[in-house]
Scaffold this motif. Sequence first.
Motif, mmCIF file in Angstrom:
data_model
loop_
_atom_site.group_PDB
_atom_site.id
_atom_site.type_symbol
_atom_site.label_atom_id
_atom_site.label_comp_id
_atom_site.label_asym_id
_atom_site.label_seq_id
_atom_site.Cartn_x
_atom_site.Cartn_y
_atom_site.Cartn_z
ATOM 1 N N GLN A 1 0.876 -1.169 0.000
ATOM 2 C CA GLN A 1 0.000 0.000 0.000
ATOM 3 C C GLN A 1 0.911 1.216 0.000
ATOM 4 O O GLN A 1 1.780 1.346 0.859
ATOM 5 C CB GLN A 1 -0.893 0.025 1.238
ATOM 6 N N THR A 2 0.753 2.100 -0.967
ATOM 7 C CA THR A 2 1.652 3.243 -1.094
ATOM 8 C C THR A 2 0.880 4.555 -1.033
ATOM 9 O O THR A 2 -0.261 4.648 -1.509
ATOM 10 C CB THR A 2 2.443 3.181 -2.416
ATOM 11 N N ALA A 3 1.505 5.540 -0.450
ATOM 12 C CA ALA A 3 0.949 6.895 -0.391
ATOM 13 C C ALA A 3 2.070 7.848 -0.001
ATOM 14 O O ALA A 3 2.934 7.503 0.806
ATOM 15 C CB ALA A 3 -0.194 6.980 0.618
ATOM 16 N N SER A 4 2.051 9.038 -0.564
ATOM 17 C CA SER A 4 3.031 10.060 -0.193
ATOM 18 C C SER A 4 2.707 10.570 1.205
ATOM 19 O O SER A 4 1.551 10.864 1.521
ATOM 20 C CB SER A 4 2.990 11.219 -1.188
ATOM 21 N N LEU A 5 3.731 10.672 2.056
ATOM 22 C CA LEU A 5 3.550 11.178 3.415
ATOM 23 C C LEU A 5 4.047 12.616 3.554
ATOM 24 O O LEU A 5 3.392 13.440 4.185
ATOM 25 C CB LEU A 5 4.294 10.280 4.411
ATOM 26 N N ASP A 6 5.207 12.909 3.018
ATOM 27 C CA ASP A 6 5.704 14.282 3.004
ATOM 28 C C ASP A 6 6.510 14.501 1.733
ATOM 29 O O ASP A 6 6.840 13.557 1.016
ATOM 30 C CB ASP A 6 6.502 14.624 4.258
ATOM 31 N N HIS A 7 6.807 15.767 1.455
ATOM 32 C CA HIS A 7 7.402 16.095 0.163
ATOM 33 C C HIS A 7 8.165 17.402 0.307
ATOM 34 O O HIS A 7 7.635 18.387 0.841
ATOM 35 C CB HIS A 7 6.292 16.255 -0.886
ATOM 36 N N ALA A 8 9.418 17.422 -0.148
ATOM 37 C CA ALA A 8 10.216 18.645 -0.113
ATOM 38 C C ALA A 8 10.883 18.840 -1.464
ATOM 39 O O ALA A 8 11.326 17.872 -2.093
ATOM 40 C CB ALA A 8 11.272 18.572 0.989
ATOM 41 N N MET A 9 10.954 20.083 -1.908
ATOM 42 C CA MET A 9 11.562 20.410 -3.197
ATOM 43 C C MET A 9 12.415 21.659 -3.090
ATOM 44 O O MET A 9 12.122 22.570 -2.311
ATOM 45 C CB MET A 9 10.486 20.657 -4.271
ATOM 46 N N TRP A 10 13.459 21.682 -3.924
ATOM 47 C CA TRP A 10 14.302 22.865 -4.066
ATOM 48 C C TRP A 10 14.446 23.159 -5.562
ATOM 49 O O TRP A 10 14.768 22.269 -6.347
ATOM 50 C CB TRP A 10 15.683 22.622 -3.445
ATOM 51 N N PHE A 11 14.187 24.395 -5.939
ATOM 52 C CA PHE A 11 14.262 24.812 -7.337
ATOM 53 C C PHE A 11 15.537 25.622 -7.522
ATOM 54 O O PHE A 11 15.743 26.628 -6.840
ATOM 55 C CB PHE A 11 13.034 25.631 -7.704
ATOM 56 N N MET A 12 16.399 25.201 -8.448
ATOM 57 C CA MET A 12 17.737 25.769 -8.542
ATOM 58 C C MET A 12 17.976 26.639 -9.763
ATOM 59 O O MET A 12 18.621 27.681 -9.672
ATOM 60 C CB MET A 12 18.766 24.631 -8.520
ATOM 61 N N ARG A 13 17.482 26.198 -10.918
ATOM 62 C CA ARG A 13 17.763 26.920 -12.159
ATOM 63 C C ARG A 13 16.546 26.855 -13.071
ATOM 64 O O ARG A 13 15.729 25.947 -12.960
ATOM 65 C CB ARG A 13 18.997 26.331 -12.850
ATOM 66 N N PRO A 14 16.420 27.793 -14.008
ATOM 67 C CA PRO A 14 15.263 27.797 -14.916
ATOM 68 C C PRO A 14 15.198 26.527 -15.771
ATOM 69 O O PRO A 14 16.224 25.906 -16.082
ATOM 70 C CB PRO A 14 15.502 29.034 -15.789
ATOM 71 N N PHE A 15 13.998 26.156 -16.180
ATOM 72 C CA PHE A 15 13.768 24.950 -16.969
ATOM 73 C C PHE A 15 12.384 25.057 -17.609
ATOM 74 O O PHE A 15 11.618 25.984 -17.315
ATOM 75 C CB PHE A 15 13.826 23.704 -16.070
ATOM 76 N N ARG A 16 12.080 24.088 -18.451
ATOM 77 C CA ARG A 16 10.741 23.956 -19.026
ATOM 78 C C ARG A 16 10.241 22.545 -18.750
ATOM 79 O O ARG A 16 10.952 21.562 -18.993
ATOM 80 C CB ARG A 16 10.743 24.234 -20.532
#
Length: 284
Positions: free
Chosen positions: A210-225
């Motif tokens: 059984q799967t589910a996301s519990l927490d989530h962290a992101m860092w954005f470093m440089r421009p992209f598409r």
Amino acid sequence: MASIEDVLELEALEKDIFRGAVHPSVLTRTFGGQVAGQSLVSAVRTVDEAFKVHSLHGYFLRPGNPAKPTVYLVDRIRDGRSFCTRRVTGIQDGKAIFTMSASFHSEDEGIEHQDTMPSVPAPEELVDAQTLEEFAATDLYREWKEWDVRIVPPGSTGKTPGIAAQQRVWMRYRSKLPDDQVFHICTLAYLSDMTLLGASKVPHPGVVTQTASLDHAMWFMRPFRADEWLLYDQTSPSAGFGRALTQGRMFDRNGTMVAAVVQEGLTRIQRDQDKRDIETGNMA
């Protein structure tokens, strides 16, 4: 399925209060990337354009109901000269299903370096996952039909020594998106929840969890598409006690590292009660 433009289009109900519309879905629970993406859009709407989002940290508190809209409440935690902070709470039926803090920076000059992108086959050399019978029949891949997902075969890329679990995936949105970089960042927040938890299952083929996301962290470093190819280099350094830690680095085709992700997810062995909980929305 709804386009990403429709998913990220929110209605302003009042100052710092927004609502996401209901969109067609084959899932029994609202996709975590949708909630994260909409939360980030809500936060962005309250920040001056001079500030760019550089990180977010979120917790998935309850399973969302895809048949109901989600309301997002934004708290203006801090407005400084260089940094701004927002806290967003996603609500359904009066209960919080997601909470997120997002930090914005006016950007400065500083030191620069980055990891080297792994050597992998070009996406054109790989098979579109939508054409594979074992993937195309699943709910998630039907939900993501607007995304071009190409999993790199393990035998075609070197495994990093000492890494417990590893998976590499090329991804992009199939249609051209608006040029606004903020839109691509919010789209990447949606994309980042796709396939990542699957990295933890690579060493455990055939084990039903059984799967589910519990927490989530992101860092954005440089421009992209997000409508151009991005390599999602994923690893899972540890799993145990029904949870797995996963992490990922995102590179564009030029080898530029554009973002990083860390997520913990539920990965407990599937039980009959779990199946009933998923069907009724009563997951822990």
